[in-house]
Design an enzyme around this catalytic site. Structure first.
Site, PDB file in Angstrom:
ATOM      1  N   ARG A 129      55.852  23.461  50.577  1.00  0.00           N
ATOM      2  CA  ARG A 129      55.191  24.653  51.124  1.00  0.00           C
ATOM      3  C   ARG A 129      55.519  25.940  50.355  1.00  0.00           C
ATOM      4  NH1 ARG A 129      56.572  21.620  55.753  1.00  0.00           N
ATOM      5  NH2 ARG A 129      54.717  20.843  56.849  1.00  0.00           N
ATOM      6  N   LYS A 151      46.321  33.620  41.067  1.00  0.00           N
ATOM      7  CA  LYS A 151      45.288  32.623  41.350  1.00  0.00           C
ATOM      8  C   LYS A 151      45.707  31.294  40.746  1.00  0.00           C
ATOM      9  CE  LYS A 151      40.767  34.844  41.792  1.00  0.00           C
ATOM     10  NZ  LYS A 151      39.459  34.924  41.121  1.00  0.00           N
ATOM     11  N   GLU A 193      37.592  37.437  27.605  1.00  0.00           N
ATOM     12  CA  GLU A 193      38.169  38.048  28.809  1.00  0.00           C
ATOM     13  C   GLU A 193      38.589  39.494  28.540  1.00  0.00           C
ATOM     14  OE1 GLU A 193      38.222  37.036  31.830  1.00  0.00           O
ATOM     15  OE2 GLU A 193      37.978  34.863  31.804  1.00  0.00           O
ATOM     16  N   LYS A 235      44.415  44.505  35.346  1.00  0.00           N
ATOM     17  CA  LYS A 235      44.458  43.470  36.375  1.00  0.00           C
ATOM     18  C   LYS A 235      45.529  43.766  37.409  1.00  0.00           C
ATOM     19  CE  LYS A 235      43.900  38.615  37.224  1.00  0.00           C
ATOM     20  NZ  LYS A 235      43.618  37.284  36.673  1.00  0.00           N
ATOM     21  N   GLU A 245      41.448  38.742  46.805  1.00  0.00           N
ATOM     22  CA  GLU A 245      40.040  38.811  46.416  1.00  0.00           C
ATOM     23  C   GLU A 245      39.084  38.948  47.603  1.00  0.00           C
ATOM     24  OE1 GLU A 245      37.177  35.934  44.026  1.00  0.00           O
ATOM     25  OE2 GLU A 245      38.873  36.503  42.796  1.00  0.00           O
ATOM     26  N   ARG A 249      38.751  42.892  43.760  1.00  0.00           N
ATOM     27  CA  ARG A 249      39.201  41.905  42.770  1.00  0.00           C
ATOM     28  C   ARG A 249      38.068  40.993  42.301  1.00  0.00           C
ATOM     29  NH1 ARG A 249      44.718  38.114  42.875  1.00  0.00           N
ATOM     30  NH2 ARG A 249      44.261  37.059  40.910  1.00  0.00           N
ATOM     31  N   ASN A 253      35.511  38.785  38.117  1.00  0.00           N
ATOM     32  CA  ASN A 253      34.742  37.570  37.846  1.00  0.00           C
ATOM     33  C   ASN A 253      33.406  37.866  37.153  1.00  0.00           C
ATOM     34  OD1 ASN A 253      36.527  35.597  38.992  1.00  0.00           O
ATOM     35  ND2 ASN A 253      35.966  36.400  40.999  1.00  0.00           N
ATOM     36  N   HIS A 256      31.422  35.196  35.354  1.00  0.00           N
ATOM     37  CA  HIS A 256      31.979  33.909  35.718  1.00  0.00           C
ATOM     38  C   HIS A 256      31.029  33.045  36.550  1.00  0.00           C
ATOM     39  CE1 HIS A 256      35.547  35.753  34.130  1.00  0.00           C
ATOM     40  NE2 HIS A 256      36.319  34.742  34.466  1.00  0.00           N
ATOM     41  N   HIS A 260      30.580  29.590  35.071  1.00  0.00           N
ATOM     42  CA  HIS A 260      31.016  28.363  35.737  1.00  0.00           C
ATOM     43  C   HIS A 260      29.892  27.335  35.815  1.00  0.00           C
ATOM     44  CE1 HIS A 260      34.627  30.420  37.934  1.00  0.00           C
ATOM     45  NE2 HIS A 260      34.830  30.262  36.643  1.00  0.00           N
ATOM     46  N   HIS A 273      36.375  27.999  28.544  1.00  0.00           N
ATOM     47  CA  HIS A 273      36.123  28.946  29.617  1.00  0.00           C
ATOM     48  C   HIS A 273      35.638  30.294  29.080  1.00  0.00           C
ATOM     49  CE1 HIS A 273      36.526  31.071  33.401  1.00  0.00           C
ATOM     50  NE2 HIS A 273      37.372  31.916  32.855  1.00  0.00           N
TER      51      HIS A 273
END
Length: 369
Positions: A129, A151, A193, A235, A245, A249, A253, A256, A260, A273
């Site tokens: 956990r 993330k 990026e 960032k 997010e 935030r 993306n 993206h 994606h 990517h």
């Protein structure tokens, strides 16, 4: 003692804890090694280094040997590639932890690019956990983006990064000298990026990139270090406002959602990517122009800077309905509506579903099968 040509640091502030990003040019040297820099942030006496079979021959031995002088150190070497960012790899990390009877005092160290970092972070978030982890990103893309902000996760066959958790590292060590061993294609993927940050947050940074990209592509480590520092600060500022997010935030993306689609459709790893994001940013810019927010000159400026980074500016041919279906799995979809990050102007982005669907279809159909 060797003098560092570039050395700087900044702090990421989150609800859970604050942590440093150390950006240096000589962490592979004996006097300021990776081990020396990360050791103060290791909690407990147990360490599991997670890396891949490309990075391991380059940097693992020195890190492992030096840390072993102070800690119980074990290693998990994964296969390299986006196609291995899955539950099977996560289970390998769990297996390594369980085999050594490691407990909540363990610190995981991610030594590699974004795939290694994302999976190591997810394993750290979920093992017992939640245990501590450290990021040592060795690619430009992971240094400027994925290693910062917490993330973590893995891919699903129907969508990228669909399974994961927010879990912040104890520290990030970005060593510019590791970029010397980075393939040119991977370097360009990281540049995508960097360009993203300029497009969504700071037009002056885009001008700086136009003036310095040639030096970056020629591996001027001081220039690369400055770019990494700027991107990490952008960032860090965003993460401090919106760790999970729920708001601003999501702007990070940009490109993206389109990107994606490319990665998922083409098969993970076939398009890097950053390459997919570059083409996705062009599609987002084209839609921004159709809405009336960007001028044609601005879209062409974006295309030119991407080309300076040796990046693709057009996506592969994908059937429009297939693209829409894949977009439907995007994490920004709300109440069945696709939301996109678009540019009001260069340096100013917005998350919106306020666009004519026909315009989106037109952008997708320009490159459809």
């Amino acid at each position: 003692m060797a003098t560092s040509l570039f050395h700087d640091s900044l702090t990421v502030r989150t609800q859970s804890h604050d942590y440093p990003i150390i950006i240096t040019e000589d962490a592979t040297s004996k006097d300021s090694s990776m081990a020396k820099q990360v050791a103060p942030y290791i909690k407990g006496c147990q360490v599991l280094i997670v890396t891949n079979d490309t990075v391991a021959p380059l940097y693992l031995q020195a890190l492992e040997d030096e840390l072993a002088e102070q800690f119980t150190v074990k290693v998990c070497v994964l296969p390299d590639g986006e196609q291995y960012k899955n539950q099977t790899s996560i289970d390998q990390i769990y297996d390594a932890l369980m085999a050594e009877h490691f407990n909540r005092d363990v610190t995981l160290i991610a030594l590699g690019g974004g795939v290694v970092g994302d999976m190591t972070g997810f394993a750290a978030a979920s093992f017992m956990r939640g245990v501590n982890f450290i990021q040592i990103p060795t690619t430009l893309l992971s240094q400027v983006d994925s290693s910062v902000g917490g993330k973590t996760g893995i891919n699903h066959a129907q969508g990228k990064n669909m399974i994961g958790a927010f879990w912040q590292p104890q520290m990030v060590l970005a060593d510019m000298s590791t970029l010397k061993t980075l393939p040119a294609r991977e370097l360009s993927a990281g540049v995508a990026e960097i360009i993203k940050y300029a497009l969504i947050m700071d037009e002056a940074f885009l001008t700086w990139l136009e003036e310095n990209l040639t030096a970056m592509m020629a591996l001027d480590l001081a220039v690369l270090g400055e770019a990494v520092k700027r991107c990490c600060q952008y960032k860090a500022d965003v993460v401090a406002q919106d760790e999970r997010e729920s708001g601003v935030r999501a702007l990070l993306n940009f490109g993206h959602t389109f990107g994606h689609v490319i990665e998922t459709h083409q098969g993970y790893g076939n398009w890097l990517h950053g390459e997919a994001v570059a083409a996705g940013m062009m599609q987002a810019a084209e839609l921004s122009q159709k809405i009336g927010w960007l001028t044609l000159d601005e879209v062409e400026r974006i295309e030119r800077v991407l080309m300076l980074g040796n990046l693709p500016t057009k996506p592969p041919a994908i059937d429009v309905q297939t693209a829409l279906d894949l977009m439907g799995h995007d994490k920004k979809v709300k109440q069945g509506q696709i939301r996109l990050i678009l540019l009001k102007s260069i340096g100013s982005a917005v998350v919106t579903n306020d666009f004519d669907n026909d315009m989106l279809l037109e952008v997708l159909s320009q490159h459809s099968a």
